[in-house]
Design a protein around this motif. Sequence first.
Motif, PDB file in Angstrom:
ATOM      1  N   ASN A   1       0.802  -1.222   0.000  1.00 45.94           N
ATOM      2  CA  ASN A   1       0.000   0.000   0.000  1.00 45.94           C
ATOM      3  C   ASN A   1       0.839   1.279   0.000  1.00 45.94           C
ATOM      4  O   ASN A   1       0.291   2.375   0.060  1.00 45.94           O
ATOM      5  CB  ASN A   1      -0.939   0.008   1.208  1.00 45.94           C
ATOM      6  CG  ASN A   1      -1.871  -1.178   1.172  1.00 45.94           C
ATOM      7  OD1 ASN A   1      -2.411  -1.518   0.139  1.00 45.94           O
ATOM      8  ND2 ASN A   1      -2.026  -1.840   2.305  1.00 45.94           N
ATOM      9  N   ALA A   2       2.148   1.115  -0.071  1.00 46.81           N
ATOM     10  CA  ALA A   2       3.043   2.273   0.022  1.00 46.81           C
ATOM     11  C   ALA A   2       3.216   2.959  -1.324  1.00 46.81           C
ATOM     12  O   ALA A   2       3.263   2.306  -2.375  1.00 46.81           O
ATOM     13  CB  ALA A   2       4.401   1.836   0.544  1.00 46.81           C
ATOM     14  N   ARG A   3       3.301   4.268  -1.262  1.00 43.82           N
ATOM     15  CA  ARG A   3       3.637   5.064  -2.437  1.00 43.82           C
ATOM     16  C   ARG A   3       5.166   5.091  -2.526  1.00 43.82           C
ATOM     17  O   ARG A   3       5.845   5.363  -1.540  1.00 43.82           O
ATOM     18  CB  ARG A   3       3.094   6.470  -2.256  1.00 43.82           C
ATOM     19  CG  ARG A   3       3.160   7.302  -3.503  1.00 43.82           C
ATOM     20  CD  ARG A   3       2.454   8.604  -3.280  1.00 43.82           C
ATOM     21  NE  ARG A   3       3.513   9.593  -3.064  1.00 43.82           N
ATOM     22  CZ  ARG A   3       3.354  10.767  -2.534  1.00 43.82           C
ATOM     23  NH1 ARG A   3       2.183  11.139  -2.090  1.00 43.82           N
ATOM     24  NH2 ARG A   3       4.349  11.596  -2.413  1.00 43.82           N
ATOM     25  N   ILE A   4       5.708   4.786  -3.693  1.00 41.36           N
ATOM     26  CA  ILE A   4       7.155   4.766  -3.877  1.00 41.36           C
ATOM     27  C   ILE A   4       7.609   6.143  -4.340  1.00 41.36           C
ATOM     28  O   ILE A   4       7.096   6.676  -5.329  1.00 41.36           O
ATOM     29  CB  ILE A   4       7.580   3.667  -4.865  1.00 41.36           C
ATOM     30  CG1 ILE A   4       7.209   2.300  -4.284  1.00 41.36           C
ATOM     31  CG2 ILE A   4       9.072   3.755  -5.157  1.00 41.36           C
ATOM     32  CD1 ILE A   4       7.457   1.136  -5.203  1.00 41.36           C
ATOM     33  N   ILE A   5       8.567   6.704  -3.626  1.00 42.24           N
ATOM     34  CA  ILE A   5       9.092   8.031  -3.930  1.00 42.24           C
ATOM     35  C   ILE A   5      10.576   7.893  -4.254  1.00 42.24           C
ATOM     36  O   ILE A   5      11.332   7.305  -3.481  1.00 42.24           O
ATOM     37  CB  ILE A   5       8.909   8.978  -2.723  1.00 42.24           C
ATOM     38  CG1 ILE A   5       7.430   9.077  -2.362  1.00 42.24           C
ATOM     39  CG2 ILE A   5       9.519  10.351  -3.009  1.00 42.24           C
ATOM     40  CD1 ILE A   5       7.163   9.721  -1.026  1.00 42.24           C
ATOM     41  N   ILE A   6      10.970   8.421  -5.411  1.00 42.15           N
ATOM     42  CA  ILE A   6      12.384   8.423  -5.784  1.00 42.15           C
ATOM     43  C   ILE A   6      13.027   9.631  -5.115  1.00 42.15           C
ATOM     44  O   ILE A   6      12.543  10.751  -5.248  1.00 42.15           O
ATOM     45  CB  ILE A   6      12.562   8.522  -7.321  1.00 42.15           C
ATOM     46  CG1 ILE A   6      11.750   7.445  -8.057  1.00 42.15           C
ATOM     47  CG2 ILE A   6      14.031   8.454  -7.701  1.00 42.15           C
ATOM     48  CD1 ILE A   6      12.110   6.032  -7.716  1.00 42.15           C
ATOM     49  N   ASP A   7      14.136   9.394  -4.417  1.00 43.75           N
ATOM     50  CA  ASP A   7      14.728  10.508  -3.678  1.00 43.75           C
ATOM     51  C   ASP A   7      15.308  11.564  -4.620  1.00 43.75           C
ATOM     52  O   ASP A   7      15.767  11.267  -5.713  1.00 43.75           O
ATOM     53  CB  ASP A   7      15.775  10.023  -2.673  1.00 43.75           C
ATOM     54  CG  ASP A   7      17.044   9.557  -3.324  1.00 43.75           C
ATOM     55  OD1 ASP A   7      17.994  10.349  -3.387  1.00 43.75           O
ATOM     56  OD2 ASP A   7      17.084   8.402  -3.773  1.00 43.75           O
ATOM     57  N   ARG A   8      15.245  12.813  -4.181  1.00 40.59           N
ATOM     58  CA  ARG A   8      15.654  13.958  -5.001  1.00 40.59           C
ATOM     59  C   ARG A   8      17.106  13.892  -5.436  1.00 40.59           C
ATOM     60  O   ARG A   8      17.449  14.294  -6.538  1.00 40.59           O
ATOM     61  CB  ARG A   8      15.436  15.256  -4.230  1.00 40.59           C
ATOM     62  CG  ARG A   8      14.016  15.634  -4.111  1.00 40.59           C
ATOM     63  CD  ARG A   8      13.914  16.969  -3.426  1.00 40.59           C
ATOM     64  NE  ARG A   8      12.534  17.211  -3.040  1.00 40.59           N
ATOM     65  CZ  ARG A   8      12.129  18.291  -2.442  1.00 40.59           C
ATOM     66  NH1 ARG A   8      12.992  19.233  -2.138  1.00 40.59           N
ATOM     67  NH2 ARG A   8      10.875  18.434  -2.127  1.00 40.59           N
ATOM     68  N   PHE A   9      17.960  13.427  -4.561  1.00 41.08           N
ATOM     69  CA  PHE A   9      19.384  13.374  -4.894  1.00 41.08           C
ATOM     70  C   PHE A   9      19.599  12.623  -6.198  1.00 41.08           C
ATOM     71  O   PHE A   9      20.317  13.080  -7.074  1.00 41.08           O
ATOM     72  CB  PHE A   9      20.192  12.726  -3.768  1.00 41.08           C
ATOM     73  CG  PHE A   9      21.620  12.449  -4.154  1.00 41.08           C
ATOM     74  CD1 PHE A   9      22.562  13.468  -4.108  1.00 41.08           C
ATOM     75  CD2 PHE A   9      22.006  11.198  -4.592  1.00 41.08           C
ATOM     76  CE1 PHE A   9      23.878  13.219  -4.481  1.00 41.08           C
ATOM     77  CE2 PHE A   9      23.318  10.947  -4.969  1.00 41.08           C
ATOM     78  CZ  PHE A   9      24.253  11.961  -4.912  1.00 41.08           C
ATOM     79  N   HIS A  10      18.963  11.465  -6.325  1.00 37.99           N
ATOM     80  CA  HIS A  10      19.173  10.649  -7.516  1.00 37.99           C
ATOM     81  C   HIS A  10      18.506  11.238  -8.756  1.00 37.99           C
ATOM     82  O   HIS A  10      18.993  11.064  -9.862  1.00 37.99           O
ATOM     83  CB  HIS A  10      18.715   9.210  -7.255  1.00 37.99           C
ATOM     84  CG  HIS A  10      19.652   8.484  -6.344  1.00 37.99           C
ATOM     85  ND1 HIS A  10      19.485   8.466  -4.979  1.00 37.99           N
ATOM     86  CD2 HIS A  10      20.781   7.810  -6.598  1.00 37.99           C
ATOM     87  CE1 HIS A  10      20.474   7.783  -4.441  1.00 37.99           C
ATOM     88  NE2 HIS A  10      21.275   7.375  -5.391  1.00 37.99           N
ATOM     89  N   ILE A  11      17.424  11.946  -8.591  1.00 37.91           N
ATOM     90  CA  ILE A  11      16.788  12.609  -9.723  1.00 37.91           C
ATOM     91  C   ILE A  11      17.698  13.726 -10.231  1.00 37.91           C
ATOM     92  O   ILE A  11      17.950  13.838 -11.438  1.00 37.91           O
ATOM     93  CB  ILE A  11      15.400  13.155  -9.341  1.00 37.91           C
ATOM     94  CG1 ILE A  11      14.453  11.986  -9.072  1.00 37.91           C
ATOM     95  CG2 ILE A  11      14.848  14.061 -10.438  1.00 37.91           C
ATOM     96  CD1 ILE A  11      13.126  12.389  -8.484  1.00 37.91           C
ATOM     97  N   VAL A  12      18.219  14.532  -9.323  1.00 40.62           N
ATOM     98  CA  VAL A  12      19.116  15.626  -9.714  1.00 40.62           C
ATOM     99  C   VAL A  12      20.389  15.061 -10.331  1.00 40.62           C
ATOM    100  O   VAL A  12      20.881  15.565 -11.356  1.00 40.62           O
ATOM    101  CB  VAL A  12      19.442  16.537  -8.508  1.00 40.62           C
ATOM    102  CG1 VAL A  12      20.536  17.531  -8.838  1.00 40.62           C
ATOM    103  CG2 VAL A  12      18.185  17.247  -8.045  1.00 40.62           C
TER     104      VAL A  12
END
Length: 78
Positions: free
Chosen positions: A49-60
């Motif tokens: 039931n968890a929403r998966i969030i990609i951390d900002r560091f890796h996106i940047v």
Amino acid sequence: MAILENILTKTIREHFMNRYTNRERAAVKSVVVDLNAQYIKFIKALFPNARIIIDRFHIVQLFLTASSMISPTVRLKE
């Protein structure tokens, strides 16, 4: 918080399976991960039931790596 002996899928999965009940894991609302596709795959199974969030560091980091591959002359034309 725990420090695991390695970052293998098996180690991480076993840590959560052995330490938390299905009910506890089902109550998790969000999980922050890096861009590793393996993590995303087993997070969905462990925390249904968890929403998966990609951390900002890796996106940047991904953006900066991709933008550094563009020739400076191409970037200036925009």
